[in-house]
Design an enzyme around this catalytic site. Sequence first.
Site, PDB file in Angstrom:
ATOM      1  N   GLY A 117       0.847  -1.192   0.000  1.00  0.00           N
ATOM      2  CA  GLY A 117       0.000   0.000   0.000  1.00  0.00           C
ATOM      3  C   GLY A 117       0.877   1.234   0.000  1.00  0.00           C
ATOM      4  CE  LYS A 118       5.376   4.083  -0.430  1.00  0.00           C
ATOM      5  NZ  LYS A 118       6.426   4.030   0.536  1.00  0.00           N
TER       6      LYS A 118
END
Length: 428
Positions: A117-118
């Site tokens: 994720g980011k």
Amino acid sequence: MATATATEEDEEAQHEESALETARRQLARAAEYLDVDEGTIERLNHPDRVQRVSIPLQRDDGSTEVFTGYRAQHDSVRGPFKGGLRFHPGVTEEECIGLSMWMTWKCAVMDLPFGGGKGGIVVDPKELSEGEKERLTRRFAEELRDLIGPKHDIPAPDMGTGPQEMAWFMDAYSMQEGETIPGVVTGKPPVIGGSYGREESPGRSVGIIAEQAIEYYDWDIADTTVAVQGFGSVGAYAARYLDEKGAKVVAVSDVDGAIFDPDGLDTQDVEDHDARPGMVSGYDAPESLSNEELLELDVDVLIPAAIGNVLTADNAHDVQADLIVEGANGPTTTTADEIFAERGIPVVPDILANAGGVTVSYFEWLQDINRRQWSLERVNEELHQEMLKAWTAVKAEVEARDVTWREATYIVALSRVAEAHEARGLWP
Ligand code: NAD
């Protein structure tokens, strides 16, 4: 001294690859070596989900400004999404997707039960007061509430964020849930469930991996010279680790320039850039160099640990190091990577070398859900073991397939993610 050909430079100048393009190209490259279903690769070319949010902030002068934030969730086949939140004016949706893909591979190569994720907010945090930063962070946590959680998606610090932002984020999330939930983010201060050793872990892992590579190439660490670009969090801990192990760290730099001592610098005595800006280039060393000169020093090991895209078609032919260990994320452009491969200079990639950060984040999450803090000694010991395990898996691919360290790292990561997809099957 050889120089890059006009074609290489032109191609690179015409088209600076985005993080997403790089991530997709690296995926395609690793897929060539593996017997993975095409549908799985196609799925991995896309994120599971991207959330775009508008975050209203009441400025100190009473006015309201609306900021844009994103959270990209790439893949969760091996576990919850994991990855940083950055506060930076250059944040884009596409960048978040590309970086979330990298996180999927980074977690997989470390065999952590997480996917990638980011996220981030398009904002320059230097233009916000402490109060404004706190309000923005709390509201961002609220906007992401439905996506995140210790079993769903666990953010962490990234560019422009640190332990304080994580503390606010955790508090905002916990207040609404009606209980303290430290496992919703990692990189918190230890007093509220953060892990000892988290801050030094990416640099420490760079040092551990460099030490393994030095051993692999049969060099004596006491005769090994090292240059580190970017004596910040990652660079300073990597340099100090290798110095402690007996290597000779001859050059380090900050944004203003580099210092050089052919007899080796005392890395404990040089204050890092973060501690006191200007103290690296201002240090009383025998010689000063530019950052460009540092990258071309005749050393055994070069560690670019400052920013991305510093090793390019422009300077790759002039690099004289025998080994490159990537401390920063993405310091080597695709063209430079190809030049190093042609020149026989091994490059140990970022997603392996600096993965100590996400690994200690995993330890932090374990400590949070078990409500039990580990000692610094235990964190460092377990980090060492995990880095050796990952190094051994990647080394086996290098030896079995005669591929580069980067290719081997992606092969290990992709095979783990693809096997998990194939075992679980496509829904519905
Ligand atoms: P930092 O801000 O602590 O240190 C960066 C260092 O690089 C400083 O010494 C700064 O003066 C120097 N620098 C900045 N711009 C430069 C330039 N143009 N030329 C030369 N030097 C320059 O940052 P950090 O946390 O050490 O991160 C460094 C890199 O490592 C980044 O690519 C980051 O994404 C990556 N990284 C960081 C972590 C982490 O948890 N800190 C984890 C994994 C990867």
